[in-house]
Design an enzyme around this catalytic site. Structure first.
Site, PDB file in Angstrom:
ATOM      1  N   ARG A  94      38.069  43.733  27.025  1.00  0.00           N
ATOM      2  CA  ARG A  94      39.028  42.957  27.809  1.00  0.00           C
ATOM      3  C   ARG A  94      38.466  41.586  28.170  1.00  0.00           C
ATOM      4  NH1 ARG A  94      41.490  46.188  32.806  1.00  0.00           N
ATOM      5  NH2 ARG A  94      39.538  45.533  33.778  1.00  0.00           N
ATOM      6  N   LYS A 149      42.155  38.850  32.743  1.00  0.00           N
ATOM      7  CA  LYS A 149      41.547  39.003  34.068  1.00  0.00           C
ATOM      8  C   LYS A 149      40.858  37.692  34.421  1.00  0.00           C
ATOM      9  CE  LYS A 149      39.589  42.790  36.686  1.00  0.00           C
ATOM     10  NZ  LYS A 149      40.821  43.336  37.288  1.00  0.00           N
ATOM     11  N   GLU A 151      53.543  44.387  38.358  1.00  0.00           N
ATOM     12  CA  GLU A 151      52.419  45.059  39.014  1.00  0.00           C
ATOM     13  C   GLU A 151      52.204  44.461  40.390  1.00  0.00           C
ATOM     14  OE1 GLU A 151      48.466  44.379  37.376  1.00  0.00           O
ATOM     15  OE2 GLU A 151      49.157  42.633  36.281  1.00  0.00           O
TER      16      GLU A 151
HETATM   17  C1  LIG Z   1      41.632  44.481  37.300  1.00  0.00           C
HETATM   18  C2  LIG Z   1      43.112  44.527  37.476  1.00  0.00           C
HETATM   19  C3  LIG Z   1      43.836  45.735  37.430  1.00  0.00           C
HETATM   20  C4  LIG Z   1      43.178  47.079  37.324  1.00  0.00           C
HETATM   21  O1  LIG Z   1      42.482  47.294  36.126  1.00  0.00           O
HETATM   22  P1  LIG Z   1      41.381  48.440  36.001  1.00  0.00           P
HETATM   23  O2  LIG Z   1      40.808  48.209  34.656  1.00  0.00           O
HETATM   24  O3  LIG Z   1      42.071  49.733  36.108  1.00  0.00           O
HETATM   25  O4  LIG Z   1      40.423  48.220  37.117  1.00  0.00           O
HETATM   26  C5  LIG Z   1      45.220  45.667  37.513  1.00  0.00           C
HETATM   27  N1  LIG Z   1      45.866  44.497  37.676  1.00  0.00           N
HETATM   28  C6  LIG Z   1      45.201  43.327  37.745  1.00  0.00           C
HETATM   29  C7  LIG Z   1      45.970  42.072  37.926  1.00  0.00           C
HETATM   30  C8  LIG Z   1      43.813  43.298  37.642  1.00  0.00           C
HETATM   31  O5  LIG Z   1      43.165  42.128  37.728  1.00  0.00           O
END
Ligand SMILES: *Cc1c(COP(=O)(O)O)cnc(C)c1O
Length: 341
Positions: A82, A184, A220
């Protein structure tokens, strides 16, 4: 290794400096060898790309002590993958995922005195990240970068028991179609701060973001993906190109199908379907699943049948199974658990 004298059960989610961090620098078109250092500060140009134009991406994962006393991390290869994708989208050089995994394991091992003991509920949070480090004033990608991994012990997410939260449907947008919602990047968080402070001021725990284009579909929250359970027991998670592909959510879908024999699917979820859902949770590394008891859409309350006192029954099964896998109580699928040698 002897553990540090820390009151593990009362740690919050805050930064505590540990002994070592991993650093590698990118210069003249390549990453250097990298290695552990003890200096917890970063010295960069006042004009660094990260400071001027927010050229930075990050990851988050945890190290745990399992029931039989081993230190492990959960699917770090997916975090590495990622981060590669995040870096590409912001015109940053890729830090290869194999090196990423090695750097994570090395940093955790060096800080093993800070990995909370089994049963404490606490974990060691691992934060890999990278940023443009040289001076950039005309708008363009930096030429030099730093990749870093630090760790910090964090307390149990649910202190004093799990409490379902109340969220609101927000009028702010988190991500545009074809934007950066799927990577991210710190920039996605900077722009969510106003919305979350406003939500807290209004008495809500989190924001539910909708798709920016039609405002009819669930995306989300600021930092976690949604998971729903329908009244006929099916697990459903929203599908969208502008949400961050949560590793927790992807793992829970697998657990639902392969461990619990449930139907599970990733599909578009419409706001007006929520009244028909039986359970709702937020998934991410921090809490694994945080149950949602109530969703407020501009004054209209949607109360999940699972209520405000406990996790819904299927959410609970998913939570217990995935945390069981992470803590070594339940056999993990091949390749999910990386032991720190
Ligand atoms: C990091 C993150 C998540 C959760 O991802 P995980 O890999 O399960 O920790 C969900 N939404 C956003 C916007 C994120 O930055």
């Amino acid at each position: 290794m002897e553990k540090k004298n820390i009151d593990w059960a009362n740690l919050g989610f805050a930064y505590t400096k540990t002994d070592y961090r991993y650093v590698s620098n990118f210069k003249d078109g390549k990453w250097d060898e990298g290695g552990l250092i003890t200096d917890d500060t970063v010295t960069i140009s006042e004009c660094a790309g990260v400071l001027q134009y927010a050229q930075t991406v990050f990851e988050g994962l945890k190290a745990y002590t399992t029931e039989d006393g081993k230190i492990v991390t959960f699917r770090p290869d997916l975090n590495g993958e990622r981060l590669e994708n995040s870096a590409k989208r912001l015109e940053m050089p890729v830090f290869p995922k194999d090196r990423f995994v090695e750097a994570v394991l090395e940093t955790v091992k060096a800080n093993s005195a800070y990995v909370p003991p089994y049963g404490s509920g606490a974990t060691l949070y691992v934060r890999p990240y990278m940023f443009g480090s040289n001076a950039v004033i005309g708008v363009k990608p930096a030429d030099e970068y730093q990749f870093r991994v630090f760790t910090t012990p964090v307390g149990p997410y649910f202190k004093g028991g799990v409490k379902p939260i109340t969220i609101r449907v927000t009028d702010f947008d988190r991500a545009a179609p074809h934007g950066t919602g799927h990577i991210k990047a710190g920039l996605n968080y900077a722009m969510s701060l106003h919305a979350i402070v406003d939500a807290h001021n209004q008495g809500y725990d989190e924001n539910m973001y909708l798709d920016a284009k039609t405002r009819t579909k669930v995306e989300e929250t600021g930092g976690a993906n949604f998971l729903f359970v329908t009244k006929d027991g099916k697990v459903v998670t929203p599908k969208s190109d502008s949400i961050l592909p949560s590793i927790t959510r992807r793992s829970l879908i697998y657990v639902a199908k392969e461990y619990l024999g449930l139907e599970a699917e990733e599909r578009e979820v419409y706001l007006d379907e929520l009244k028909d859902m039986a359970e709702c949770g937020l998934c991410g590394t921090a809490a694994v699943i945080s149950p949602v008891g109530k969703i407020v859409d501009h004054g209209k309350e949607i109360c999940l049948p699972s209520g405000m006192e406990e996790m819904g029954p299927i959410t609970k099964k998913l939570y217990d199974t995935l945390t069981g896998i992470q803590m070594g109580r339940i056999e993990a699928p091949k390749g999910w658990i990386y032991e720190i040698g």
